[in-house]
Write an enzyme that holds these catalytic residues in place. Structure first.
Site, mmCIF file in Angstrom:
data_model
loop_
_atom_site.group_PDB
_atom_site.id
_atom_site.type_symbol
_atom_site.label_atom_id
_atom_site.label_comp_id
_atom_site.label_asym_id
_atom_site.label_seq_id
_atom_site.Cartn_x
_atom_site.Cartn_y
_atom_site.Cartn_z
ATOM 1 N N HIS A 1 -58.920 13.266 45.090
ATOM 2 C CA HIS A 1 -59.016 12.311 43.967
ATOM 3 C C HIS A 1 -60.354 12.524 43.261
ATOM 4 O O HIS A 1 -61.344 11.870 43.585
ATOM 5 C CB HIS A 1 -58.884 10.872 44.469
ATOM 6 C CG HIS A 1 -57.534 10.577 45.035
ATOM 7 N ND1 HIS A 1 -56.514 10.006 44.303
ATOM 8 C CD2 HIS A 1 -57.016 10.827 46.271
ATOM 9 C CE1 HIS A 1 -55.435 9.896 45.069
ATOM 10 N NE2 HIS A 1 -55.715 10.391 46.261
ATOM 11 N N HIS B 1 -55.123 18.111 48.345
ATOM 12 C CA HIS B 1 -54.981 16.674 48.034
ATOM 13 C C HIS B 1 -56.355 16.027 47.866
ATOM 14 O O HIS B 1 -57.076 15.820 48.834
ATOM 15 C CB HIS B 1 -54.210 15.957 49.144
ATOM 16 C CG HIS B 1 -53.887 14.536 48.791
ATOM 17 N ND1 HIS B 1 -52.612 14.101 48.525
ATOM 18 C CD2 HIS B 1 -54.675 13.441 48.623
ATOM 19 C CE1 HIS B 1 -52.629 12.813 48.229
ATOM 20 N NE2 HIS B 1 -53.890 12.387 48.285
ATOM 21 N N TRP C 1 -62.727 4.454 48.851
ATOM 22 C CA TRP C 1 -61.976 4.470 50.106
ATOM 23 C C TRP C 1 -62.744 5.062 51.284
ATOM 24 O O TRP C 1 -62.425 4.823 52.430
ATOM 25 C CB TRP C 1 -60.664 5.242 49.923
ATOM 26 C CG TRP C 1 -59.744 4.576 48.962
ATOM 27 C CD1 TRP C 1 -58.835 3.591 49.260
ATOM 28 C CD2 TRP C 1 -59.654 4.796 47.547
ATOM 29 N NE1 TRP C 1 -58.204 3.197 48.114
ATOM 30 C CE2 TRP C 1 -58.669 3.917 47.057
ATOM 31 C CE3 TRP C 1 -60.299 5.648 46.654
ATOM 32 C CZ2 TRP C 1 -58.319 3.861 45.705
ATOM 33 C CZ3 TRP C 1 -59.965 5.594 45.319
ATOM 34 C CH2 TRP C 1 -58.974 4.710 44.853
ATOM 35 N N GLU D 1 -47.676 5.974 52.766
ATOM 36 C CA GLU D 1 -49.035 5.847 53.319
ATOM 37 C C GLU D 1 -49.174 4.433 53.885
ATOM 38 O O GLU D 1 -49.824 3.566 53.299
ATOM 39 C CB GLU D 1 -50.103 6.129 52.252
ATOM 40 C CG GLU D 1 -51.506 6.204 52.867
ATOM 41 C CD GLU D 1 -52.602 6.447 51.841
ATOM 42 O OE1 GLU D 1 -52.306 6.488 50.634
ATOM 43 O OE2 GLU D 1 -53.768 6.574 52.262
ATOM 44 N N HIS E 1 -47.749 10.567 46.864
ATOM 45 C CA HIS E 1 -48.253 9.793 47.987
ATOM 46 C C HIS E 1 -47.003 9.135 48.567
ATOM 47 O O HIS E 1 -46.330 8.370 47.873
ATOM 48 C CB HIS E 1 -49.219 8.719 47.502
ATOM 49 C CG HIS E 1 -50.578 9.243 47.153
ATOM 50 N ND1 HIS E 1 -50.796 10.122 46.128
ATOM 51 C CD2 HIS E 1 -51.785 8.988 47.710
ATOM 52 C CE1 HIS E 1 -52.088 10.401 46.075
ATOM 53 N NE2 HIS E 1 -52.717 9.722 47.017
ATOM 54 N N ASP F 1 -58.758 14.418 50.457
ATOM 55 C CA ASP F 1 -58.368 13.130 49.875
ATOM 56 C C ASP F 1 -59.539 12.445 49.164
ATOM 57 O O ASP F 1 -59.478 12.184 47.968
ATOM 58 C CB ASP F 1 -57.759 12.207 50.947
ATOM 59 C CG ASP F 1 -56.872 11.113 50.366
ATOM 60 O OD1 ASP F 1 -56.591 11.149 49.151
ATOM 61 O OD2 ASP F 1 -56.444 10.229 51.124
ATOM 62 N N GLN G 1 -51.325 5.188 40.263
ATOM 63 C CA GLN G 1 -51.897 4.433 41.395
ATOM 64 C C GLN G 1 -51.320 3.020 41.526
ATOM 65 O O GLN G 1 -51.088 2.526 42.615
ATOM 66 C CB GLN G 1 -53.426 4.353 41.231
ATOM 67 C CG GLN G 1 -54.135 3.420 42.191
ATOM 68 C CD GLN G 1 -54.386 4.033 43.559
ATOM 69 O OE1 GLN G 1 -55.195 4.953 43.709
ATOM 70 N NE2 GLN G 1 -53.671 3.550 44.567
HETATM 71 FE FE FE2 Z 1 -54.548 10.328 48.102
#
Ligand code: FE2
Length: 428
Positions: free
Chosen positions: A59, A57, A315, A213, A210, A309, A152
């Site tokens: 991005h 997982h 993030w 979350e 996802h 991630d 997203q």
């Molecule tokens: Fe993610």
């Protein structure tokens, strides 16, 4: 004559003095104490030889963009999403490709040779999709990059969301993604799961959403995902990522949910570094940890893997493609500090992650690809404790990366000595 012989290695299952014979990029034989002529011989000196790390997982479209166009001041998930929204119109394919390729170099150096990356499909230009498809082509000879079409901004919530996602799949993106908890209502979230699972089944693809979350104990899209996966015959090909709301759910409900997930053959991916930093942000004290129920899922027979991630993106400002760091955080957050728990966390970034990915030829057995990592550690527990140096990384029998051992030379009171932080073993 063999192409490569690694001898005197310890394997993750504890077998020692093992030899791994390699011919034509594959493992020909795994035997104790074998010596045979080989073009290249590596003495593992009793250290751990493991199959390569797998990140289930990630991005990659956002990675290494930390500080662009500004830093996430609050460090929250929602400011991260807003910041990504500010960055998207400024992205260029060239810069995105350059950052992704730089990350792939880090990954290889850390023995991470397979990455499942989500790619945002919300922008109708699909700039990030085209860029990561190009990256996938460019790294194909040394790293397996699998792409997930990730809406997203919500597949139903954003105009053209379904169409953009389908166009991304048409271009060659491998897996169907989703973000049901970000749709406008619970009903829309459930509808998005149904729609996206049907799309995956229709096209014969894997699905990885996802899922939940949030810290909202009533966010239960994992239930719908499990139901749809079973209804549509997606067992073994569906994954729920994050599933952080499960941390906060009612125990009675979870006792019904876990068998449902296991029965549906749905894998769960936790992202320990990100879950522990982004969840629980609305709490005062006590603060929830927010990571999903890893040991309980594993005990139920669910395949659980750990993902990185984020690395240096809107993030999360830290990270270095080190899946041992991910496992290290995972075992702390889940309190999996028993010897078997630590080993399960090692599996979560190797074999379990490979299962999520659907990687063929993975493992340390005859017939598998000769893709493995020699670590400066003697077993998986020590590897996690030290976030051990990747001394040598091989893919299909070819050496891709080498790192010198981490050893400190001490000059204490004129006594020259060395330490690698590995205590002596043997008699008391
Ligand atoms: Fe993610």
């Amino acid at each position: 004559m063999l192409d490569l012989l690694v001898h005197n290695a310890t394997l993750p299952d504890g077998r020692s003095n093992m030899s791994i014979a390699v011919q034509n990029g594959r493992i020909a034989e795994v035997t104790a104490g074998l010596d045979a002529p080989a073009a290249e011989k590596v003495d593992a000196q009793g250290l751990l030889l493991a199959p390569h790390f797998v990140d289930p997982h990630f991005h990659m479209d956002a990675t290494l963009s930390y500080g662009l166009p500004r830093v996430n001041q609050s460090g929250t998930l929602l400011e991260g999403i807003a910041l990504w929204g500010e960055l998207k119109p400024l992205l260029t394919a060239e810069a995105l490709i350059e950052r992704a390729l730089a990350y792939c170099d880090w990954a290889v150096a850390k023995g991470l040779l397979a990455i499942r990356s989500h790619v945002d499909t919300s922008d109708p230009s699909l700039l990030a999709v085209d860029a990561l498809l190009e990256v996938k082509r460019r790294v194909a000879s040394y790293l397996d990059l699998q792409l997930v079409a990730f809406p997203q901004d919500g597949v139903l919530r954003s105009p053209g969301g379904v169409d953009n996602l389908k166009r991304a799949l048409d271009k060659g993106v491998d897996v169907v993604g989703g973000i049901p908890h970000f749709e406008r209502t619970m009903a829309d979230g459930a509808a998005s799961v149904k729609l996206l699972c049907e799309l995956a089944a229709e096209r014969g693809l894997r699905v990885d959403m996802h899922c939940d979350e949030s810290d909202d104990p009533l966010s239960r899209h994992i239930e719908t995902l499990a139901f749809e996966a079973q209804r549509l015959g997606l067992q073994g090909r569906a994954t729920g990522s994050h599933c952080t709301s499960m941390h906060s759910m009612d125990n009675y409900y979870v006792s019904k949910l876990l068998p449902l997930i296991a029965e549906a053959g749905v894998s769960v991916v936790a992202n320990p570094l990100i879950n522990i930093t982004l969840q629980g942000r609305h709490d005062s004290y006590p603060k929830r940890r927010g990571m999903t129920r890893v040991p309980e899922l594993m005990a139920e027979g669910v395949n659980v893997a750990f993902g990185h991630d984020c690395v240096m993106d809107p993030w999360y400002g830290l990270g270095s493609a080190d899946m041992l760091e991910v496992a290290h955080m995972g075992l702390h957050v889940a309190q999996m500090t028993s010897q078997s728990g630590i080993r399960q966390c090692f599996d979560a970034v190797t074999v379990n992650a490979a299962k999520v990915f659907g990687l063929e030829g993975y493992g340390l057995a005859a017939g598998c690809d000769a893709s493995f990592v020699l670590l400066q550690a003697r077993d998986p527990v020590e590897a996690i404790r030290l976030r051990a140096t990747r001394l040598k990384v091989f893919r299909k029998g070819t050496l891709l990366s080498e790192t010198p051992p981490a050893t400190a030379t001490l000059h204490v009171e004129g006594r020259a000595s060395e330490t690698s932080f590995m205590p002596a073993r043997g008699a008391a």
